[in-house]
Design a protein around this motif. Structure first.
Motif, PDB file in Angstrom:
ATOM      1  N   ILE A  59      39.955-111.639  46.692  1.00 44.99           N
ATOM      2  CA  ILE A  59      40.198-112.642  47.739  1.00 44.99           C
ATOM      3  C   ILE A  59      40.148-114.069  47.211  1.00 44.99           C
ATOM      4  O   ILE A  59      40.463-115.000  47.931  1.00 44.99           O
ATOM      5  CB  ILE A  59      39.175-112.520  48.899  1.00 44.99           C
ATOM      6  CG1 ILE A  59      37.757-112.696  48.377  1.00 44.99           C
ATOM      7  CG2 ILE A  59      39.339-111.205  49.617  1.00 44.99           C
ATOM      8  CD1 ILE A  59      36.711-112.840  49.468  1.00 44.99           C
ATOM      9  N   GLY A  60      39.715-114.234  45.964  1.00 45.84           N
ATOM     10  CA  GLY A  60      39.433-115.591  45.501  1.00 45.84           C
ATOM     11  C   GLY A  60      40.256-116.054  44.328  1.00 45.84           C
ATOM     12  O   GLY A  60      41.359-115.581  44.070  1.00 45.84           O
ATOM     13  N   LYS A  61      39.667-116.972  43.607  1.00 46.71           N
ATOM     14  CA  LYS A  61      40.279-117.600  42.441  1.00 46.71           C
ATOM     15  C   LYS A  61      40.303-116.619  41.258  1.00 46.71           C
ATOM     16  O   LYS A  61      39.787-115.513  41.337  1.00 46.71           O
ATOM     17  CB  LYS A  61      39.465-118.837  42.051  1.00 46.71           C
ATOM     18  CG  LYS A  61      39.540-119.962  43.060  1.00 46.71           C
ATOM     19  CD  LYS A  61      40.723-120.792  42.759  1.00 46.71           C
ATOM     20  CE  LYS A  61      40.578-122.185  43.352  1.00 46.71           C
ATOM     21  NZ  LYS A  61      41.686-123.005  42.962  1.00 46.71           N
ATOM     22  N   THR A  62      40.847-117.116  40.134  1.00 45.52           N
ATOM     23  CA  THR A  62      40.937-116.318  38.917  1.00 45.52           C
ATOM     24  C   THR A  62      40.246-117.054  37.768  1.00 45.52           C
ATOM     25  O   THR A  62      40.895-117.651  36.912  1.00 45.52           O
ATOM     26  CB  THR A  62      42.416-116.033  38.567  1.00 45.52           C
ATOM     27  OG1 THR A  62      43.051-115.464  39.713  1.00 45.52           O
ATOM     28  CG2 THR A  62      42.547-115.062  37.411  1.00 45.52           C
ATOM     29  N   PRO A  63      38.906-117.008  37.748  1.00 48.61           N
ATOM     30  CA  PRO A  63      38.173-117.653  36.652  1.00 48.61           C
ATOM     31  C   PRO A  63      38.053-116.719  35.447  1.00 48.61           C
ATOM     32  O   PRO A  63      36.957-116.403  34.980  1.00 48.61           O
ATOM     33  CB  PRO A  63      36.806-117.932  37.284  1.00 48.61           C
ATOM     34  CG  PRO A  63      36.616-116.820  38.249  1.00 48.61           C
ATOM     35  CD  PRO A  63      38.002-116.510  38.775  1.00 48.61           C
ATOM     36  N   LEU A  64      39.187-116.263  34.947  1.00 47.55           N
ATOM     37  CA  LEU A  64      39.181-115.239  33.919  1.00 47.55           C
ATOM     38  C   LEU A  64      38.530-115.705  32.619  1.00 47.55           C
ATOM     39  O   LEU A  64      37.864-114.930  31.947  1.00 47.55           O
ATOM     40  CB  LEU A  64      40.577-114.669  33.680  1.00 47.55           C
ATOM     41  CG  LEU A  64      41.667-115.589  33.139  1.00 47.55           C
ATOM     42  CD1 LEU A  64      41.709-115.572  31.641  1.00 47.55           C
ATOM     43  CD2 LEU A  64      42.991-115.138  33.699  1.00 47.55           C
ATOM     44  N   THR A  65      38.681-116.974  32.272  1.00 44.74           N
ATOM     45  CA  THR A  65      38.100-117.479  31.030  1.00 44.74           C
ATOM     46  C   THR A  65      36.582-117.412  31.089  1.00 44.74           C
ATOM     47  O   THR A  65      35.937-116.895  30.176  1.00 44.74           O
ATOM     48  CB  THR A  65      38.566-118.924  30.779  1.00 44.74           C
ATOM     49  OG1 THR A  65      39.997-118.943  30.774  1.00 44.74           O
ATOM     50  CG2 THR A  65      38.050-119.456  29.456  1.00 44.74           C
TER      51      THR A  65
END
Length: 184
Positions: A59-65
Motif C-alpha cells: 500500500i505504500g512507498k518503495t524504500p527498496l534501498t
C-alpha cells in the motif's frame, strides 16, 4: 501474482537453508520508514515466510534501498557471505540511490551479493535496480508474467545455492634450488 509465485518457490526450498523475509510499503501509505523484518533468517523458516507472504498487502512507498541495507545488516554481511534477493515492482521512491548503496555494501561486505528481479516494471524503472545488482555482482532479471517471475526466481536461487568451494593454494617449492641456496 508475485505473492503466489514467491510462495511456490519458497515451499520448495531446502529446509536447511537460512531463509528470512523483509517487506516494505506494506503497513503505511506514503511512509519511507515502513520496512519490517517479518521473518529473521533461520533454517526451517519456510512455513513462517509463507504465512508472512500471504498476509502482505502493498500500500505504500518503495524504500527498496533502505530495505536492502537493513536486510544486509540482519545477514551480518561484514562477517560472512550474504545474499539478498530483491523482487520489486517499482523503482526507489524514497530518494535514496540504490547504486551508491550497492557500492557501499560491496566495499564493506565480506561477500555481499544482491540479486534483483524487476517485476512488471515500466520503461526506465529498472536503472537503479540494475545498478544495485551489477555493483554487488548479482543478477538482474526482469519478468512481466507469472511464468517469467518463476523462471527468474529459479535462476536466482541457482546462483544463491551454488556450493561454496574453497581454494587452497600451496606454493610449489623447488627443493634443489633451496639446497643450492642453503649451501652457499
Amino acid at each position: 501474482v508475485a505473492k503466489e509465485v514467491v510462495s511456490n518457490i519458497v515451499s520448495g526450498i531446502d529446509p536447511s537453508v537460512e531463509l528470512g523475509l523483509m517487506a516494505y510499503g506494506h503497513r503505511k501509505k506514503g511512509d519511507c520508514a515502513d520496512i519490517e523484518l517479518l521473518v529473521p533468517p533461520a533454517p526451517a523458516s519456510s512455513a513462517k515466510v509463507l504465512s508472512a507472504i500471504s498476509a502482505l498487502n502493498p500500500i505504500g512507498k518503495t524504500p527498496l534501498t533502505a530495505a536492502v541495507i537493513e536486510a544486509s545488516g540482519h545477514l551480518r554481511y561484514t562477517e560472512e557471505k550474504a545474499s539478498v534477493i530483491l523482487v520489486s515492482d517499482g523503482e526507489e521512491t524514497c530518494g535514496k540511490d540504490p547504486c551508491e548503496a550497492a557500492r557501499m555494501l560491496e566495499a564493506a561486505g565480506l561477500d555481499f551479493t544482491c540479486h534483483v528481479i524487476g517485476f512488471a516494471l515500466k520503461p526506465g524503472e529498472s536503472v537503479g535496480l540494475e545498478c544495485l545488482a551489477k555493483q554487488t555482482g548479482g543478477l538482474y532479471l526482469s519478468a512481466d508474467t507469472a511464468a517469467g517471475l518463476t523462471n527468474a526466481l529459479q535462476e536466482t536461487l541457482k546462483q544463491v545455492m551454488k556450493p561454496v568451494s574453497r581454494l587452497v593454494a600451496e606454493p610449489k617449492l623447488d627443493v634443489r634450488r633451496m639446497l643450492r641456496v642453503w649451501h652457499l
